[in-house]
Design an enzyme around this catalytic site. Structure first.
Site, PDB file in Angstrom:
ATOM      1  N   GLU A  81      16.878  -7.861  -4.191  1.00  0.00           N
ATOM      2  CA  GLU A  81      16.216  -8.087  -2.900  1.00  0.00           C
ATOM      3  C   GLU A  81      16.001  -9.571  -2.652  1.00  0.00           C
ATOM      4  O   GLU A  81      15.451 -10.286  -3.496  1.00  0.00           O
ATOM      5  CB  GLU A  81      14.868  -7.340  -2.842  1.00  0.00           C
ATOM      6  N   ASP A 104      10.316   5.713  -5.686  1.00  0.00           N
ATOM      7  CA  ASP A 104       9.687   4.505  -6.216  1.00  0.00           C
ATOM      8  C   ASP A 104       8.459   4.840  -7.051  1.00  0.00           C
ATOM      9  O   ASP A 104       7.648   5.683  -6.652  1.00  0.00           O
ATOM     10  CB  ASP A 104       9.188   3.638  -5.046  1.00  0.00           C
ATOM     11  N   LYS A 127      12.638   4.452  -9.337  1.00  0.00           N
ATOM     12  CA  LYS A 127      12.903   3.009  -9.246  1.00  0.00           C
ATOM     13  C   LYS A 127      11.663   2.265  -9.703  1.00  0.00           C
ATOM     14  O   LYS A 127      10.550   2.632  -9.322  1.00  0.00           O
ATOM     15  CB  LYS A 127      13.273   2.612  -7.818  1.00  0.00           C
ATOM     16  N   GLU A 163      10.098  -1.842 -10.293  1.00  0.00           N
ATOM     17  CA  GLU A 163      10.291  -3.261 -10.019  1.00  0.00           C
ATOM     18  C   GLU A 163      10.085  -4.065 -11.311  1.00  0.00           C
ATOM     19  O   GLU A 163       9.227  -3.740 -12.126  1.00  0.00           O
ATOM     20  CB  GLU A 163       9.275  -3.726  -8.958  1.00  0.00           C
ATOM     21  N   ASP A 213       8.246   2.802  -1.814  1.00  0.00           N
ATOM     22  CA  ASP A 213       6.801   2.613  -1.629  1.00  0.00           C
ATOM     23  C   ASP A 213       6.533   1.803  -0.357  1.00  0.00           C
ATOM     24  O   ASP A 213       5.380   1.631   0.054  1.00  0.00           O
ATOM     25  CB  ASP A 213       6.144   1.983  -2.865  1.00  0.00           C
ATOM     26  N   SER A 214       7.603   1.363   0.313  1.00  0.00           N
ATOM     27  CA  SER A 214       7.460   0.793   1.658  1.00  0.00           C
ATOM     28  C   SER A 214       6.788   1.801   2.596  1.00  0.00           C
ATOM     29  O   SER A 214       6.287   1.424   3.651  1.00  0.00           O
ATOM     30  CB  SER A 214       8.833   0.382   2.213  1.00  0.00           C
TER      31      SER A 214
END
Ligand code: KIV
Length: 281
Positions: free
Chosen positions: A186, A88, A118, A120, A49-50
């Site tokens: 991270e 993501d 993915k 978070e 999602d970056s």
């Protein structure tokens, strides 16, 4: 089931089974041409999602939508033959309930062809990870600095220093216990990442973590030096493509203004001529 002639991609169980062996190579990609470039070199390609910050100019990943992830996921899929593709889940698409997460993860998989998602979060996400993995959706977890929680953290700060290490360790055990096939660490201290990597049964993938992690991931535009605005400590720039692009654009602008471009070889005559191989008239 009928056979297909698709090239064989790396699978989530293969990733888990490679724990402690040769380190995994992982990069992000958001477009077909970049996916084609990274595929031969990477074990895992993440449609992160970056993308919101890197390609869409957003100030954080919070504004990224499921539709954006699907669009970029489809583009990346077209460029991959070999690497495992992970997409993501964007902010707001999975936190409400395991059912919400399943619905959106299933959509991501069906529409992009990714093999895993993915998400978070650590302890708070265990019910969701269990729900997804129990229903055929491989999950890569992401703990430590989780950028979707940037406001709660008060910035993109290192996580897990001092007493805070316990929280990250609990998160790591929780996501592994819930069935994640790997976990991104991270921006955590090297020593903590080493301890977690040694203690967990699933592979750790570091970004700003430790060379001891089972794999490493970087944002492709960061490692290629596509922009100069900021440079996180954990990024090594393997190229300065942004600077090269700027020079090329400035040269083009100058040549257009001076009528040096297009030159004779870029324009068409009245009669059709043979063209060099690879060129198109
Ligand atoms: O969105 C992303 O690119 C990521 C990686 C940096 C791990 O989550």
């Amino acid at each position: 089931m009928s056979a297909t002639n698709e090239a064989r991609s790396v699978t989530p169980p293969e990733v888990t089974a490679r724990k402690g062996k040769q380190p995994f190579v992982c990069l992000t990609a958001y477009t077909t041409p970049m996916a084609r470039l990274v595929d031969a070199h990477c074990d895992i390609v993440l449609v992160g999602d970056s993308v919101g910050m890197v390609l869409h100019g957003l100030p954080s990943t919070l504004g990224v939508t499921l539709d954006m992830m699907i669009l970029h996921g489809k583009a990346v899929r077209r460029g991959l033959d070999r690497a495992l593709m992970v997409v993501d889940m964007p902010f707001g698409s999975y936190e409400e309930s395991p059912e919400q997460a399943f619905r959106n993860a299933a959509r991501l998989m069906a529409e992009t062809g990714c093999a895993a998602v993915k998400i978070e979060g650590g302890e708070t996400m265990t019910d969701t990870i269990r729900f997804l993995t129990g229903r055929g959706i491989p999950v890569m977890a992401h703990i430590g600095l989780t950028p979707q929680a940037v406001n709660a953290f008060g910035g993109y700060k290192v996580q897990g220093r001092g007493d805070d290490a316990d929280r990250i360790s609990r998160d790591a055990s929780a996501v592994a216990g819930a069935g994640a096939f790997s976990v991104v660490l991270e921006k955590v201290p090297d020593s903590l990442a080493r301890t977690l990597t040694a203690g967990l049964a699933i592979p750790t993938i570091g970004i700003g973590a430790s060379p001891a992690c089972d794999g490493q991931i970087l944002v492709i535009d960061d490692m290629l030096g596509m922009f100069t605005a900021f440079r996180p400590k954990f990024v090594k720039r393997y190229a300065e493509l942004g600077r090269e692009a700027e020079t090329a654009i400035a040269t083009y602008a100058e040549e257009v203004r001076q009528r040096r471009f297009p030159a004779a070889e870029h324009v068409f005559g009245d009669a059709a001529k043979d063209v060099k191989q690879g060129d198109k008239e």
